[in-house]
Design a protein around this motif. Structure first.
Motif, PDB file in Angstrom:
ATOM      1  N   GLU A 600     -69.848  -2.259  55.120  1.00 27.28           N
ATOM      2  CA  GLU A 600     -69.048  -3.311  55.757  1.00 27.28           C
ATOM      3  C   GLU A 600     -69.758  -3.877  56.983  1.00 27.28           C
ATOM      4  OE1 GLU A 600     -65.278  -1.612  56.628  1.00 27.28           O
ATOM      5  OE2 GLU A 600     -64.629  -1.503  54.524  1.00 27.28           O
ATOM      6  N   GLU A 601     -70.529  -3.047  57.680  1.00 28.15           N
ATOM      7  CA  GLU A 601     -71.256  -3.506  58.865  1.00 28.15           C
ATOM      8  C   GLU A 601     -72.554  -4.235  58.509  1.00 28.15           C
ATOM      9  OE1 GLU A 601     -70.311  -3.368  61.894  1.00 28.15           O
ATOM     10  OE2 GLU A 601     -68.622  -1.959  61.832  1.00 28.15           O
ATOM     11  N   LEU A 602     -73.013  -4.090  57.277  1.00 25.91           N
ATOM     12  CA  LEU A 602     -74.337  -4.574  56.887  1.00 25.91           C
ATOM     13  C   LEU A 602     -74.361  -6.092  56.724  1.00 25.91           C
ATOM     14  CD1 LEU A 602     -77.185  -3.653  56.106  1.00 25.91           C
ATOM     15  CD2 LEU A 602     -76.379  -3.413  53.754  1.00 25.91           C
ATOM     16  N   ARG A 603     -75.315  -6.726  57.375  1.00 27.07           N
ATOM     17  CA  ARG A 603     -75.546  -8.163  57.239  1.00 27.07           C
ATOM     18  C   ARG A 603     -76.791  -8.361  56.376  1.00 27.07           C
ATOM     19  NH1 ARG A 603     -74.706 -10.289  63.489  1.00 27.07           N
ATOM     20  NH2 ARG A 603     -72.554  -9.520  63.761  1.00 27.07           N
ATOM     21  N   LEU A 604     -76.599  -8.592  55.110  1.00 30.83           N
ATOM     22  CA  LEU A 604     -77.692  -8.657  54.163  1.00 30.83           C
ATOM     23  C   LEU A 604     -78.515  -9.934  54.332  1.00 30.83           C
ATOM     24  CD1 LEU A 604     -75.928  -7.414  50.908  1.00 30.83           C
ATOM     25  CD2 LEU A 604     -77.702  -6.229  52.180  1.00 30.83           C
ATOM     26  N   SER A 651     -76.958   1.701  63.864  1.00 28.45           N
ATOM     27  CA  SER A 651     -76.831   1.798  65.320  1.00 28.45           C
ATOM     28  C   SER A 651     -75.428   1.428  65.790  1.00 28.45           C
ATOM     29  CB  SER A 651     -77.874   0.896  65.992  1.00 28.45           C
ATOM     30  OG  SER A 651     -77.619  -0.473  65.717  1.00 28.45           O
ATOM     31  N   VAL A 652     -74.793   0.461  65.131  1.00 25.60           N
ATOM     32  CA  VAL A 652     -73.417   0.092  65.496  1.00 25.60           C
ATOM     33  C   VAL A 652     -72.479   1.270  65.280  1.00 25.60           C
ATOM     34  CG1 VAL A 652     -71.457  -1.344  64.822  1.00 25.60           C
ATOM     35  CG2 VAL A 652     -73.713  -2.384  65.130  1.00 25.60           C
ATOM     36  N   ARG A 653     -72.666   1.985  64.168  1.00 28.20           N
ATOM     37  CA  ARG A 653     -71.772   3.103  63.863  1.00 28.20           C
ATOM     38  C   ARG A 653     -72.016   4.286  64.797  1.00 28.20           C
ATOM     39  NH1 ARG A 653     -70.835   5.558  59.106  1.00 28.20           N
ATOM     40  NH2 ARG A 653     -68.666   5.484  59.702  1.00 28.20           N
TER      41      ARG A 653
END
Length: 672
Positions: A600-604, A651-653
């Motif tokens: 969900e955090e991943l910006r592909l 890193s966000v997590r």
């Protein structure tokens, strides 16, 4: 950035007059802290705080180690900076070239800078560091290299190395080739020009062979060996010889790809398909890819060499980045042993009707008997170690599992009080003397695959009067004498026979080819060719028997000794399906919640695509998976963007201190 302490604000210390700001790689492996931190260099440490030295700093109230990455006149940080606590050692262990390589590897593998630093720089030993380095040995003379004349492009490649030109190549060694000697010749050719060389091989046995070959041409003072079996003190001593410029050539295992050689001229990786080249620690870099990065950064030449060829090496050739060095077919026919597979001829099946189903058909026995009669050793390669490592129900073929932990049952071999030992669990070790199949109720067991110890026992009965030796797991033989004997080994543990083997029996081909692995056929061919290359040429009676169906493409590649064709087929298939190395791919493993949260955090990147997640490993009592895996891929041109996106999501997590952790590995060897 680091903030100031009370003593700093009181003005008890003054910053250095020049370059007062030190940018430090702090030894903290948290992804959200993956950057350099600015500190002030106190006036009294101005001379010792050189770029690349080890320092001690305050970080979040704790004293931690760090590496001084660079010094600067000012900082972009708007607050007050903390001073360096002390300089642990003024020895500059981090060179600018290795610093750039570490950063590039961390970015490629979505890793943390500190983790790559730990792979590249060994721990400090003060006593070793206090000793002065000897004067560098003079460059060796350029060697004679008639062995390279058997390859049409071999001489041209050596001429390019002698002239100092950058030339990348993929070398396919002939069967029976004295490859340590050939590598030593090209290494010495480069060392003669005053440039450095790093040779990376899979294990310590290969290190010993290549190091000995290099010593004969360069001298003991001109080359060092680095491998895991060295003690920490000795390893650091040899590493410092390279860092201080006393030695130009290093031969070692995967960590040697970061070796601090001066003015790199040539980087070599032997047998790049071996799993030993993949680092099992974060961020899981592969030695071949690290050397490719280093060649890009330094302008050094790269040589990828081996008996077989990986799809990754084939991509280097197809892209035009590297040229191939392959012998002519006449040379190959003269050097290769005769390879025979199951079902190759109708006559073979007519003489032995059970050849397709027998573990060791009659024509394999004939090849072994002929070699032993001629006074030569016979190599027997078995895919699994142990006695009987896997069992199944004899009636319904259901895999036999432990009643306590659901682990696989196996036969350990040996006897207790004169009786054979019962089946036991390979996970918890519990004995299972009263097995009952949960599917059909049968109490009988059968072997799914036979290990090397059981094979050695059976061959000892089949060939009485001949010695049977084993190599693998606990004891790996380096070499065996030129005498009639049976040598049973697992893949990768083949000892060298002094005069070459008279025959090689490659058993249980189905076990290698039947693995649920993207690289199953590639690995099988690599293991087979490594063993077959130790056999005498066909003109001298050398025979290789592979127990696998002759119609299979991978078996045909072995029979024709054509790894280039097989690598091309592999690369084409993976390109069509969208698998590495045609694309950049990452595996995300963890609990279902952790994997989904990271996705969900991943910006592909624009070409990015997520496959899965799918269950892996065990399931709980309710049938839910405890671990899942998602595959994330992108075109090769967006590989850096994919790695950066994954690093940012991780890193966000970690910054939020999420309890569930997902493991990210770029370009993993195992995808299925």
């Amino acid at each position: 950035m680091a903030t100031s302490s009370k003593n700093d604000r009181r003005g008890e210390r003054k910053p250095a007059a020049t370059l007062p700001v030190a940018r430090v790689c702090v030894d903290v492996a948290l992804p959200h802290l993956n950057r350099l931190f600015d500190y002030l260099v106190p006036e009294q440490l101005a001379d010792d705080a050189v770029v690349g030295c080890r320092v001690r700093v305050r970080f979040h109230g704790k004293a931690v180690d760090g590496l001084l990455w660079e010094r600067a006149e000012d900082t972009a940080f708007t607050g007050s900076l903390v001073y360096l606590e002390r300089v642990v050692s003024p020895e500059p262990v981090l060179s600018p070239e290795i610093a750039e390589l570490i950063k590039a590897v961390a970015e490629r593998y979505a890793g943390v800078l500190t983790n790559v630093v730990r792979l590249a720089i060994p721990p400090r030993h003060a006593r070793v560091e206090a000793k002065s380095a000897p004067e560098p040995a003079p460059p060796p003379p350029a060697p004679e290299s008639e062995g390279w004349s058997r390859y049409p492009r071999g001489r041209s490649y050596l001429d390019a190395m002698a002239a100092g030109r950058q030339a990348h190549a993929v070398w396919q060694a002939l069967p029976g080739e004295d490859w340590p000697a050939r590598l030593a010749e090209v290494v010495t050719t480069v060392a003669a020009t005053g440039r450095g060389v790093a040779v990376v091989v899979p294990d310590h046995r290969d290190v010993a062979r290549v190091h000995a070959a290099c010593v004969q041409l360069i001298g003991a003072d001109g080359v060092v060996a680095l491998s895991a079996d060295l003690g920490p003190s000795e390893r650091y001593k040899r590493w410092l010889l390279l860092r201080r410029g006393a030695v130009r050539v290093v031969v070692g295992t995967r960590a040697a790809c970061f070796a601090p050689i001066e003015v790199p001229g040539l980087l070599v990786v032997w047998d790049d398909g071996d799993s030993g080249h993949a680092t099992p620690f974060a961020p899981y870099p592969h030695a071949r890819d690290v050397l490719v990065e280093r060649a890009h950064l330094t302008g050094a030449s790269l040589l990828v060499a081996g008996f077989a060829r990986t799809a990754e090496a084939q991509l280097l050739v197809d892209s035009g980045w590297a040229h191939e060095i392959v012998a002519a077919r006449e040379q190959l026919r003269a050097a290769a042993p005769r390879v025979v597979a199951v079902g190759e001829t109708d006559e073979q099946l007519a003489r032995d009707e059970a050849a397709r189903t027998a573990r060791l058909p009659g024509f394999a026995f004939d090849a072994a008997r002929a070699a032993l009669k001629a006074g030569a050793p016979v190599l027997v390669q078995v895919p699994r170690r142990g006695y009987v490592p896997a069992l199944a129900c004899a009636q319904c073929r259901t895999r036999a599992m432990c009643r306590r932990c659901a682990g696989p049952l196996s036969l350990p071999g040996g006897q207790d009080d004169g009786m054979p030992r019962p089946a036991a669990c390979r996970w918890c070790g519990a004995a299972e003397a009263a097995f009952r199949c949960p599917a059909c109720g049968s109490r009988r067991l059968r072997a799914v695959v036979v290990g090397s110890r059981r094979t050695a026992e059976e061959l000892g009965r089949a060939f009485p009067g001949f010695a049977v030796r084993t190599s693998g797991a606990g004891e790996v033989l380096a070499e065996v004498p030129d005498a009639p004997a049976l040598v049973v080994c697992t893949p990768g543990a083949e000892p060298v026979a002094q005069g070459g083997y008279g025959a090689a029996l490659l058993l249980d081909g189905w076990a290698m080819l039947g693995r649920a692995d993207l690289r199953a056929s590639e690995q099988a061919l690599r293991h087979w060719m490594t063993a077959a290359a130790l056999v005498r040429p066909g003109a001298e009676g050398g025979r290789v028997v592979v127990i696998a169906e002759s119609a299979l493409p991978v078996v045909q590649a072995l029979i024709r000794w054509d790894p280039v064709w097989h690598a091309s087929q592999e690369l084409a298939g993976r390109t069509e399906l969208g698998f590495p190395p045609a694309v950049r791919m990452a595996a995300v493993d963890g609990s279902p919640d952790a994997v989904n949260a990271l996705l969900e955090e991943l910006r592909l990147p624009p070409s990015g695509e997520v496959l899965g997640p799918v269950p892996i490993g065990r399931v709980d009592a309710e049938g839910n998976s405890e671990q899942e895996r998602a595959l994330v891929r992108a075109v090769r041109g967006e590989g850096r963007a994919l790695a950066a996106a994954l690093a940012e999501a991780v890193s966000v997590r970690t910054a939020r201190k999420d309890p569930d952790f997902a493991l990210v590995r770029m370009d993993p060897l195992e995808l299925l």
